[in-house]
Design an enzyme around this catalytic site. Structure first.
Site, PDB file in Angstrom:
ATOM      1  N   ASP A  67      86.127  30.429  52.177  1.00 61.87           N
ATOM      2  CA  ASP A  67      86.743  31.637  52.723  1.00 61.87           C
ATOM      3  C   ASP A  67      86.430  31.786  54.207  1.00 61.87           C
ATOM      4  O   ASP A  67      85.680  30.988  54.771  1.00 61.87           O
ATOM      5  CB  ASP A  67      86.288  32.879  51.929  1.00 61.87           C
ATOM      6  CG  ASP A  67      84.780  32.924  51.709  1.00 61.87           C
ATOM      7  OD1 ASP A  67      84.052  32.129  52.332  1.00 61.87           O
ATOM      8  OD2 ASP A  67      84.318  33.761  50.913  1.00 61.87           O
ATOM      9  N   HIS A 138      82.077  39.246  43.183  1.00 60.76           N
ATOM     10  CA  HIS A 138      83.169  38.507  43.834  1.00 60.76           C
ATOM     11  C   HIS A 138      82.825  37.015  43.946  1.00 60.76           C
ATOM     12  O   HIS A 138      81.661  36.631  43.998  1.00 60.76           O
ATOM     13  CB  HIS A 138      83.573  39.122  45.180  1.00 60.76           C
ATOM     14  CG  HIS A 138      82.632  38.956  46.328  1.00 60.76           C
ATOM     15  ND1 HIS A 138      82.316  39.989  47.178  1.00 60.76           N
ATOM     16  CD2 HIS A 138      81.957  37.889  46.798  1.00 60.76           C
ATOM     17  CE1 HIS A 138      81.502  39.554  48.126  1.00 60.76           C
ATOM     18  NE2 HIS A 138      81.260  38.279  47.911  1.00 60.76           N
ATOM     19  N   GLU A 143      87.613  40.027  45.745  1.00 55.22           N
ATOM     20  CA  GLU A 143      86.939  41.262  45.352  1.00 55.22           C
ATOM     21  C   GLU A 143      87.445  41.724  43.979  1.00 55.22           C
ATOM     22  O   GLU A 143      88.508  41.284  43.523  1.00 55.22           O
ATOM     23  CB  GLU A 143      87.231  42.346  46.402  1.00 55.22           C
ATOM     24  CG  GLU A 143      86.718  42.021  47.803  1.00 55.22           C
ATOM     25  CD  GLU A 143      85.220  42.270  47.985  1.00 55.22           C
ATOM     26  OE1 GLU A 143      84.441  42.066  47.022  1.00 55.22           O
ATOM     27  OE2 GLU A 143      84.820  42.653  49.098  1.00 55.22           O
TER      28      GLU A 143
HETATM   29  C1  GLP Z   1      79.847  36.256  50.673  1.00 51.21           C
HETATM   30  C2  GLP Z   1      80.878  35.112  50.554  1.00 51.21           C
HETATM   31  C3  GLP Z   1      80.729  34.423  49.247  1.00 51.21           C
HETATM   32  C4  GLP Z   1      79.264  34.381  48.895  1.00 51.21           C
HETATM   33  C5  GLP Z   1      78.823  35.764  48.517  1.00 51.21           C
HETATM   34  C6  GLP Z   1      77.335  35.904  48.312  1.00 51.21           C
HETATM   35  O1  GLP Z   1      80.316  37.346  51.272  1.00 51.21           O
HETATM   36  N1  GLP Z   1      82.211  35.493  50.757  1.00 51.21           N
HETATM   37  O2  GLP Z   1      81.326  33.136  49.302  1.00 51.21           O
HETATM   38  O3  GLP Z   1      79.030  33.524  47.825  1.00 51.21           O
HETATM   39  O4  GLP Z   1      79.328  36.697  49.432  1.00 51.21           O
HETATM   40  O5  GLP Z   1      76.645  35.831  49.507  1.00 51.21           O
HETATM   41  P1  GLP Z   1      75.087  35.686  49.581  1.00 51.21           P
HETATM   42  O6  GLP Z   1      74.750  34.292  49.193  1.00 51.21           O
HETATM   43  O7  GLP Z   1      74.729  35.951  51.035  1.00 51.21           O
HETATM   44  O8  GLP Z   1      74.484  36.684  48.673  1.00 51.21           O
END
Ligand code: GLP
Length: 242
Positions: A67, A138, A143
């Site tokens: 993303d 998500h 979302e």
């Molecule tokens: C982010 C990304 C995701 C990620 C998730 C968890 O915003 N869009 O691809 O896996 O949220 O993030 P984190 O590993 O910092 O908890």
């Protein structure tokens, strides 16, 4: 979906490395999707320490970011492309051209989504999609409420997700309000899906994912239950309730 509760973040990274290496050495054609966020950083750090021989295996592989934020004035270092270059591509010696990413300022987001889907198909599809999980369940930036059959496109970010990502921006106000992401169906088209979750903040979403097996748009990660080769690796903190 199969899941493994491992001792700590280091053990999760070690196990994820096994999955990645297995995928790289296999003769199977296809690209690998990569997540950003705090979770995969320990894995990327671990991979950076591999021998040159093993790193060479990563250099001929095509990689796709899951993303990207959407914001015209985004500083490149706040973008997910910037993140992956810094944590993975440059330290691994992978040619930048082998990382495909979504633009953070496309003139036509729909065209950009089509370009990305076509690029994935041209690479032979995804043989592996590595994922994190958001606090609200998500995956990528799909979302809650995103259709399970969604393909790559634009998503409006929830306040919770903006706050969770604010550390990448100078302030919460400057955090992107929208993102582009591979869709849930795009992610599930990967032949294997590997989700990582570590730390106390992930205990609630992990517990919901594993205990409540209903597949629902309101909790996008639940789509992994419909995939024949999906895996969840958690540390003992995120997996405390399992
Ligand atoms: C982010 C990304 C995701 C990620 C998730 C968890 O915003 N869009 O691809 O896996 O949220 O993030 P984190 O590993 O910092 O908890």
């Amino acid at each position: 979906m199969k899941w493994e509760v491992l001792k700590d973040e280091a053990a999760v990274s070690a196990r994820a490395e096994e999955f990645l290496l297995e995928s790289l050495v296999s003769s199977e054609v296809g690209a690998i999707a990569l997540p950003t966020g705090k979770t995969p950083v320990a894995l990327y750090q671990r991979l950076n320490l591999l021998s040159e021989d093993l790193k060479a295996q990563f250099r001929t592989q095509t990689w796709f970011a899951l993303d990207e934020f959407l914001r015209r004035d985004l500083a490149p270092e706040s973008s997910f492309r910037g993140f992956l270059l810094r944590h993975f591509i440059h330290p691994m010696g992978i040619p930048e051209g082998n990382l495909l990413t979504l633009s953070f300022h496309p003139d036509d987001p729909e065209k950009e989504a089509t370009r990305y889907e076509s690029a994935i198909a041209a690479a032979g599809g995804l043989k592996l999609a590595l994922l994190g999980i958001g606090l609200n369940g998500h995956i990528g930036f799909n979302e809650p409420g995103t259709p399970l059959d969604s393909r790559t496109g634009v998503r409006r970010l929830t306040e919770k997700s903006r706050k969770a990502n604010a550390y990448l921006f100078p302030s919460l106000e400057e955090t992107a309000h929208e993102a582009m992401t591979m869709g849930i169906s795009t992610i599930l088209s990967a032949r294997r899906v590997l989700m990582l979750a570590t730390g106390a903040s992930k205990e609630a979403p992990v517990s919901r994912l594993v205990k409540d097996r209903s597949i629902t748009e309101t909790f996008p990660a639940s789509a992994l239950w419909s995939h024949p080769d999906s895996w969840l690796l958690v540390d003992s903190t995120a997996g405390a309730a399992l």
